[in-house]
Write a protein that holds these residues in place. Structure first.
Motif, short mmCIF file in Angstrom:
data_model
loop_
_atom_site.label_atom_id
_atom_site.label_comp_id
_atom_site.label_asym_id
_atom_site.label_seq_id
_atom_site.Cartn_x
_atom_site.Cartn_y
_atom_site.Cartn_z
N ALA A 77 0.83 -1.21 0.00
CA ALA A 77 0.00 0.00 0.00
C ALA A 77 0.85 1.25 0.00
O ALA A 77 0.43 2.31 -0.44
CB ALA A 77 -0.91 0.00 1.23
N GLU A 78 2.09 1.14 0.50
CA GLU A 78 2.97 2.30 0.55
C GLU A 78 3.68 2.55 -0.76
O GLU A 78 4.20 3.62 -1.01
CB GLU A 78 4.03 2.09 1.65
N SER A 79 3.75 1.52 -1.61
CA SER A 79 4.59 1.62 -2.80
C SER A 79 4.02 2.55 -3.84
O SER A 79 2.88 2.40 -4.27
CB SER A 79 4.79 0.23 -3.41
N ASP A 80 4.83 3.53 -4.26
CA ASP A 80 4.43 4.45 -5.31
C ASP A 80 4.94 4.00 -6.67
O ASP A 80 4.59 4.58 -7.68
CB ASP A 80 5.01 5.85 -5.04
N GLY A 81 5.82 3.01 -6.70
CA GLY A 81 6.43 2.60 -7.96
C GLY A 81 7.65 3.44 -8.25
O GLY A 81 8.78 2.96 -8.16
N SER A 82 7.46 4.70 -8.60
CA SER A 82 8.57 5.60 -8.90
C SER A 82 8.29 6.99 -8.33
O SER A 82 8.10 7.95 -9.06
CB SER A 82 8.80 5.68 -10.42
N PRO A 83 8.28 7.12 -7.00
CA PRO A 83 8.02 8.43 -6.40
C PRO A 83 9.23 9.35 -6.56
O PRO A 83 10.37 8.89 -6.67
CB PRO A 83 7.78 8.11 -4.93
N VAL A 84 8.98 10.64 -6.58
CA VAL A 84 10.05 11.64 -6.63
C VAL A 84 10.00 12.44 -5.34
O VAL A 84 8.95 12.96 -4.96
CB VAL A 84 9.89 12.58 -7.84
N PHE A 85 11.15 12.55 -4.69
CA PHE A 85 11.25 13.29 -3.44
C PHE A 85 12.05 14.57 -3.68
O PHE A 85 13.16 14.53 -4.23
CB PHE A 85 11.93 12.44 -2.37
N LEU A 86 11.47 15.69 -3.28
CA LEU A 86 12.14 16.99 -3.37
C LEU A 86 12.62 17.34 -1.97
O LEU A 86 11.83 17.69 -1.10
CB LEU A 86 11.17 18.05 -3.90
N LEU A 87 13.92 17.21 -1.74
CA LEU A 87 14.51 17.42 -0.43
C LEU A 87 14.93 18.89 -0.31
O LEU A 87 15.88 19.34 -0.96
CB LEU A 87 15.71 16.49 -0.25
N ASP A 88 14.21 19.62 0.53
CA ASP A 88 14.45 21.06 0.71
C ASP A 88 15.66 21.26 1.63
O ASP A 88 15.55 21.17 2.85
CB ASP A 88 13.21 21.73 1.30
N LEU A 89 16.83 21.53 1.04
CA LEU A 89 18.05 21.65 1.81
C LEU A 89 18.14 22.97 2.57
O LEU A 89 19.01 23.13 3.43
CB LEU A 89 19.27 21.51 0.90
N SER A 90 17.26 23.91 2.27
CA SER A 90 17.26 25.17 3.02
C SER A 90 16.44 25.05 4.30
O SER A 90 16.51 25.93 5.16
CB SER A 90 16.69 26.30 2.15
N SER A 91 15.66 23.98 4.45
CA SER A 91 14.82 23.80 5.63
C SER A 91 15.29 22.63 6.50
O SER A 91 15.22 22.71 7.73
CB SER A 91 13.36 23.55 5.22
N VAL A 92 15.77 21.57 5.88
CA VAL A 92 16.19 20.38 6.63
C VAL A 92 17.60 20.60 7.19
O VAL A 92 18.49 21.04 6.46
CB VAL A 92 16.18 19.14 5.72
N PRO A 93 17.84 20.30 8.47
CA PRO A 93 19.21 20.39 9.02
C PRO A 93 20.13 19.41 8.29
O PRO A 93 19.93 18.20 8.33
CB PRO A 93 19.02 19.99 10.49
N LEU A 94 21.13 19.93 7.63
CA LEU A 94 21.97 19.09 6.76
C LEU A 94 22.74 18.01 7.51
O LEU A 94 22.88 16.90 7.00
CB LEU A 94 22.92 19.98 5.94
N PRO A 95 23.29 18.28 8.72
CA PRO A 95 23.98 17.19 9.42
C PRO A 95 23.10 15.98 9.71
O PRO A 95 23.60 14.86 9.79
CB PRO A 95 24.45 17.87 10.73
N SER A 96 21.78 16.20 9.82
CA SER A 96 20.88 15.10 10.14
C SER A 96 20.62 14.18 8.95
O SER A 96 20.12 13.07 9.13
CB SER A 96 19.55 15.65 10.65
#
Length: 529
Positions: A77-96
Motif C-alpha cells: 500500500a505504501e509503494s508508489d512505484g517511482s516516487p520523486v522526493f524533493l529534499l528542501d536543503l534550506s529547511s532540513v538540518p543538513l547534518p541530520s
C-alpha cells in the motif's frame, strides 16, 4: 520514439513528495523508499550565479531523488512505484541527513543516474561542508550518466560511432521519450521560499525522466541478450568458495558480488557478543540502518553496471572554484569602455528601426538569438514578427548584420554581445527576465507594442510566416497535408477550421491546444482588463 515502452506510463502524473523536515511523514517515506530502491535518479537546483568567476560555489537549495521502488515489498500500500522526493536543503538540518545521503551515494546495491552530475556533486558537497558536515561528499558509485546512455543508444541505432555532442537533457528526452521537457524554470531563483507548484513540477520531472530514459536503455540491452548470457556461469560457479573467486581475477564479477552479499548476510547474522572483533570493511558496511535494509542489486542490473557503470570521484582540486588562468595582466581601459557600452545598451533609448521617423514601415520586428528562442515563439503567438538567426551558431557580426539588413531589434541575454565596438545604437536590447512569459511582457512594455486579441495565433510558430487568410475546409486541409503532414483521424468528425502557413505550408487547427494557448496569451498580455 519509444517502441518498447507504454507511452501512457511515460506521460502519467508524477507522485511528488516535498520533504522539508526530518520529523515529517514525507521524510519517513523517503527513508522507506531509499531502502527499497535499486535505481535512483539524482538532480539538484540552486540559485543561478551572476558572476562568471565566483569565489565560492553556489548553495544547493533542492535535491531531487527519483526512486525506482522494488515491487512485491512488505507494504504494497505504501509503494508508489517511482516516487520523486524533493529534499528542501534550506529547511532540513543538513547534518541530520548527511549519513543517509552518503550511504545512498556509495551503496553498491543502488545504481545512481544523473545528467552531468559531477558539477551538482561539487556544489552539494560544498553546501554540506558550509553547514558543518566536514566530509561533504566525494563520490557517487555505481553511477551511469544519461549522456553516455544516449550516445550508446544512438550508436546501436545508427550502427556506427556517434560524435559525442553536448546534448541537453531536453533534447535527449525529445529524441528518446518523444516528450518535451521545458527548461523555462531552470534559471529561476531556487533559494526563495515557498517554491511555486511549477518549480516543484519542473524539478520532479527533471529527475524522473532519468529513470524513463534508463528504462528504454535497459529494455534494449536486455532484448539483445547482453544481460541474459551469464546464467550458465551462475550455475557453474555457484559451488566455488569466495577464496577461490578472489584468487582468480578472470572470474565473473557478478558471481563475486553474489558471494560477497552472501558473506555479508552471514556477518550481519552474527551478534556482537559472539564476534566482537569484526573486520573494518564489514563493520562499515552494516553501520547504517538504511544501508542494512538495502537489498542486493538484481543480476541484470549488475551486468549493466559492470559494462556501463562508472564512478564520480571528487579530488581536492574539484572542491575549490576555478579562478582565471590569466595571471599578471592588469585591467585595461578597454574593459571600462565595454562596461559603458553594456550599460548603454542595457536600457532601450529608441526610436526602433521600424519607426517612421527613421524610415521604417511601422511594423515591429525582432531578431531573437539562441538564448531567447523561446521568446521568439511567444512573440509570434501574439502576432509579432520575430525571426531567429539564419545559422545555428552565428557569429556576433552575423547577428548584427541580419538585424540591420532586416531592420530588426536584436533581443538577447548574452552580455558579451553588448561589448562589440561595431554595434549600432538602437539595434540591440538585453532582455532581463528569465521566464518566457515575463520576457514577453517586458518586450511589450519596453517597445510599447499594441497587442489585440485578433492578432493572437496569426503567425506560424514554426517559421514566423503569415497564415492564409481564408480558413481551409477539411478536404482542402487533407489535400494540402499530403506527403507533408499527418492530420489525426479524430479531427475529421469535428468540423474544424484549418489554417496553413503561406511560407512553410504548416497546418494548424482550432483544437484544445489552440484555445488553451489563446487564453494563456490573453491572460499574459492582460487583454481582458
Amino acid at each position: 520514439m519509444v517502441p518498447t515502452m507504454d507511452l501512457e506510463e511515460i506521460h502519467k502524473p508524477l507522485k511528488v513528495h516535498y520533504v522539508s523536515a526530518t520529523d515529517s511523514p514525507e521524510f519517513t517515506h523517503l527513508r522507506w523508499a531509499l531502502a527499497r530502491s535499486s535505481i535512483i535518479g539524482l538532480d539538484a537546483e540552486w540559485k543561478p550565479c551572476q558572476s562568471t568567476q565566483p569565489s565560492t560555489f553556489p548553495t544547493v537549495s533542492l535535491l531531487q531523488l527519483a526512486c525506482r521502488v522494488n515491487h512485491g515489498l512488505d507494504d504494497p500500500a505504501e509503494s508508489d512505484g517511482s516516487p520523486v522526493f524533493l529534499l528542501d536543503l534550506s529547511s532540513v538540518p543538513l547534518p541530520s541527513i548527511w549519513e543517509i545521503l552518503s550511504d545512498v551515494f556509495s551503496s553498491p546495491d543502488i545504481l545512481k543516474l544523473g545528467f552531468r552530475f559531477k558539477q551538482d556533486l561539487k556544489y552539494l558537497s560544498s553546501t554540506f561542508q558550509v553547514q558543518g558536515c566536514v566530509k561533504g561528499f566525494d563520490r557517487v558509485e555505481p553511477y551511469v550518466d544519461i549522456t553516455n546512455v544516449y550516445n550508446t543508444l544512438q550508436q546501436n541505432h545508427m550502427g556506427r560511432k556517434v560524435h559525442k555532442d553536448m546534448k541537453s537533457l531536453a533534447t535527449i528526452c525529445k529524441e528518446i521519450l518523444s516528450i518535451s521537457l521545458s527548461k523555462e524554470l531552470q534559471c529561476s531563483d531556487w533559494s526563495q521560499r515557498p517554491l511555486t507548484e511549477e518549480q516543484k513540477a519542473y524539478a520532479a520531472r527533471d529527475a524522473h525522466c532519468l529513470l524513463q530514459i534508463f528504462d528504454v536503455f535497459k529494455t534494449k540491452v536486455v532484448s539483445k541478450g547482453k544481460c541474459l548470457n551469464g546464467d550458465s556461469k551462475v550455475h557453474l560457479c555457484a559451488s566455488l568458495g569466495l577464496k577461490e573467486l578472489l584468487r582468480n581475477p578472470e572470474r565473473d564479477n557478478t558471481i563475486l558480488t553474489i558471494k560477497l552479499v552472501e558473506a555479508l548476510d552471514i556477518i550481519q547474522g552474527i551478534s556482537a557478543s559472539d564476534y566482537p572483533h569484526r573486520i573494518g570493511v564489514a563493520d562499515e558496511a552494516v553501520s547504517s540502518s538504511l544501508c542494512a535494509k538495502i537489498r542486493p542489486m538484481e543480476e541484470c542490473l549488475m551486468r549493466i553496471v559492470r559494462e556501463y557503470g562508472e564512478m564520480i570521484l571528487l579530488k581536492e582540486a574539484d572542491m575549490k572554484p576555478k579562478t582565471s588562468r590569466k595571471r599578471g595582466k592588469k585591467r585595461s581601459s578597454v574593459v571600462v569602455v565595454n562596461k559603458t557600452k553594456c550599460e548603454t545598451f542595457d536600457e532601450w533609448g529608441g526610436p526602433p528601426p521600424w519607426d517612421f521617423e527613421v524610415g521604417g514601415d511601422g511594423c515591429p520586428k525582432f531578431l531573437c538569438d539562441v538564448m531567447v528562442e523561446g521568446l521568439a515563439k511567444h512573440l509570434r503567438c501574439v502576432g509579432i514578427d520575430a525571426a531567429i538567426p539564419c545559422s545555428k551558431k552565428p557569429e556576433p557580426r552575423d547577428l548584427i548584420s541580419q538585424a540591420q539588413r532586416e531592420k530588426r531589434v536584436l533581443l538577447t541575454r548574452d552580455a558579451k554581445l553588448l561589448r562589440h565596438e561595431y554595434l549600432l545604437k538602437n539595434q540591440i536590447y538585453r532582455v532581463k527576465s528569465l521566464l518566457k512569459n515575463e520576457q514577453l511582457v517586458e518586450v511589450i512594455e519596453t517597445f510599447r507594442l499594441q497587442i489585440c486579441e485578433d492578432q493572437l495565433m496569426s503567425r506560424c510558430t514554426k517559421c514566423n510566416g503569415r497564415f492564409i487568410q481564408k480558413p481551409l475546409t477539411t478536404e482542402e486541409a487533407v489535400e494540402a497535408a499530403k506527403g507533408f503532414q499527418r492530420i489525426p483521424n479524430c479531427l475529421f468528425d469535428k468540423n474544424l477550421e484549418f489554417w496553413q502557413c503561406m511560407d512553410c505550408g504548416q497546418l494548424y487547427w482550432e483544437g484544445t491546444q489552440y484555445h488553451n494557448a489563446v487564453q494563456k496569451f490573453i491572460d499574459v498580455c492582460k487583454l481582458n482588463e
